[in-house]
Enzyme design. Structure first.
Site, mmCIF file in Angstrom:
data_model
loop_
_atom_site.group_PDB
_atom_site.id
_atom_site.type_symbol
_atom_site.label_atom_id
_atom_site.label_comp_id
_atom_site.label_asym_id
_atom_site.label_seq_id
_atom_site.Cartn_x
_atom_site.Cartn_y
_atom_site.Cartn_z
ATOM 1 N N CYS A 195 0.834 -1.206 0.000
ATOM 2 C CA CYS A 195 0.000 0.000 0.000
ATOM 3 C C CYS A 195 0.867 1.253 0.000
ATOM 4 C CB CYS A 195 -0.902 0.015 1.241
ATOM 5 S SG CYS A 195 -2.044 -1.376 1.353
ATOM 6 N N ARG B 179 7.997 4.725 3.941
ATOM 7 C CA ARG B 179 8.189 3.597 4.841
ATOM 8 C C ARG B 179 9.577 3.054 4.529
ATOM 9 N NH1 ARG B 179 2.738 -0.054 5.186
ATOM 10 N NH2 ARG B 179 2.389 0.312 2.996
ATOM 11 N N ILE C 30 2.024 7.945 12.387
ATOM 12 C CA ILE C 30 2.852 6.866 11.837
ATOM 13 C C ILE C 30 2.972 6.987 10.321
ATOM 14 C CG2 ILE C 30 3.230 4.376 11.783
ATOM 15 C CD1 ILE C 30 3.115 5.495 14.620
#
Length: 419
Positions: free
Chosen positions: A116, A121, A328
């Site tokens: 995703c 990340r 996050i």
């Protein structure tokens, strides 16, 4: 193109069982490469991410048998070969192969992971840990080469600059067969980390401290086969609990570990959600009035980022104004414009989601932009009056086992259509 069609506005009731944890099993399967014999996993969810991992394992030479929710893997035939880029690129959790291949072969050639699109990340934390353990990293086209140049990976004292579940698990797996002791400080504490450590210890590893912020691993030479029960999926459980509060007239969610959901349950109670916690189940009553709250995600044991999107439709039923702050993943806001298509009074202001409730939702054509956004749209579609059509549903099927069958059993008018 496949899509999900929902005719909403119908109250649901009954019982739904939570499957094994997606975020565990995507790490457990690659970790099995380290074993010298057959490993059996029970409670494996029927999701497309598992299908992709099985395909990768078979391409690498493992023998795999998958029946019901039991997965048997014989990793003895796994070969040190470049990993298939197409499958790797579609699967974010493919980075868990890094640690297991380094632990077994001292090297790996892999494509960069997909999954995703939720914003940055980076795998920098993974690579920094590997480099501390004697691994050299280089790049060639779309591939990343990890190598110890014929040497055995060695233990190290590693401080994680930020709390990362993926980097913690990957380092722990790589360290399991390393020479010497590895200490991971500022480790993530999620239940899925404990689950992976439990599997490895049952295979003969020496891991202490999983579930705390300091994990110690004493490397061993061999790991044997074992049988392991995957923990229940706390994110799936939270999704169904929120759904039950939003559109249920009495729903029991079974195979739930309450201690994995304490922060989530606390926020629902703050809203006024009425529920009964049992030993391994939660019964959610039909709700009356709910109040708006503020949600702020944080690493475990805080409010899980994976649950802020599935909770959003329920928040839209509450009276008042509230905010959602995801600390996050900054791009976990893609469900907002889709909910707006359905009539939700919700927007993104300064990187925060702001909602005003209650909103009356109506069916619309919407698109799942990621796994948890897709779950939010399913719940919203069940709440809405009229017909909702969800496209891009491959994201949903990546992480929610038998979702159509489970919701149908609760009384939902929902279908998966092949166009």
């Amino acid at each position: 193109m496949r899509k999900i069609i929902i005719n909403g506005g119908k109250a649901l009731s009954g019982e739904v069982a939570v499957s094994g944890a997606k975020n565990s099993v995507v790490a457990l399967i690659p970790a099995i490469i380290l074993a010298d014999d057959i490993v059996i996993l029970d409670g494996v969810p029927a999701i497309s991410d598992v299908d992709s991992l099985i395909e990768i394992m078979e391409l690498m030479g493992a023998t795999v048998n998958y029946h019901g929710d039991t997965l048997e893997i014989d990793p003895r035939g796994v070969q040190d070969i470049p990993m298939p880029y197409g499958k790797i690129n579609s699967l974010r959790a493919s980075y868990y192969f890094y640690g297991s291949l380094l632990g077994r072969f001292g090297q790996a050639v892999v494509g960069l992971p997909g999954g995703c699109d939720l914003g940055p990340r980076p795998i920098d934390l993974h690579l920094k840990a590997f480099e501390a353990m004697g691994v050299e990293v280089s790049y060639e086209g779309e591939n990343m080469n990890l190598s110890t140049n014929g040497q055995k990976i060695h233990g190290a004292h590693i401080y994680m600059d930020t709390v990362s579940v993926g980097a913690t698990i990957n380092t722990m797996v790589a360290a399991t067969k390393a020479q010497g002791k590895t200490v991971i400080e500022n480790a993530a504490r999620e239940p899925e980390i404990i689950d992976v450590a439990t599997l490895l210890n049952n295979m003969g590893a020496h891991i202490r401290g999983a579930g705390t912020d300091i994990i110690t691993i004493q490397g061993v030479q061999k790991l044997h086969g074992t049988r392991h029960q995957v923990i229940p999926d706390r994110i799936e459980a939270g999704t169904y609990i929120a759904l039950a509060a939003a559109i249920g007239k009495g729903i029991k969610i079974t195979n739930v570990l309450y201690e994995h959901l304490e922060s989530f349950i606390a926020k629902l109670e703050e809203m006024g959600v009425r529920m009964t916690v049992e030993e391994d189940a939660i019964f959610v009553e039909k709700q009356e009035s709910l109040k708006a709250i503020t949600i702020k995600t944080s690493p475990y044991p805080g409010f899980a980022t994976d649950l802020q999107q599935p909770l959003t439709p329920l928040l839209l039923k509450a009276d008042g104004r509230g905010t959602i702050i995801d600390t996050i993943y900054e791009k976990r806001i893609n469900h907002v414009p889709e909910l707006m298509r359905m009539g939700a009074d919700i927007s993104v202001i300064g990187g925060q989601i702001v909602y005003q409730g209650p909103s009356r939702l109506t069916g619309a054509q919407v698109k799942a932009t990621d796994l948890r956004a897709g779950a939010a749209l399913v719940t919203a579609g069940l709440m809405a009056e009229g017909k909702t059509e969800i496209t891009n549903i491959e994201f949903i099927l990546r992480g929610y086992a038998s979702i159509i069958a489970k919701l149908t059993a609760l009384g939902a008018d929902i279908q998966l259509i092949e166009d």
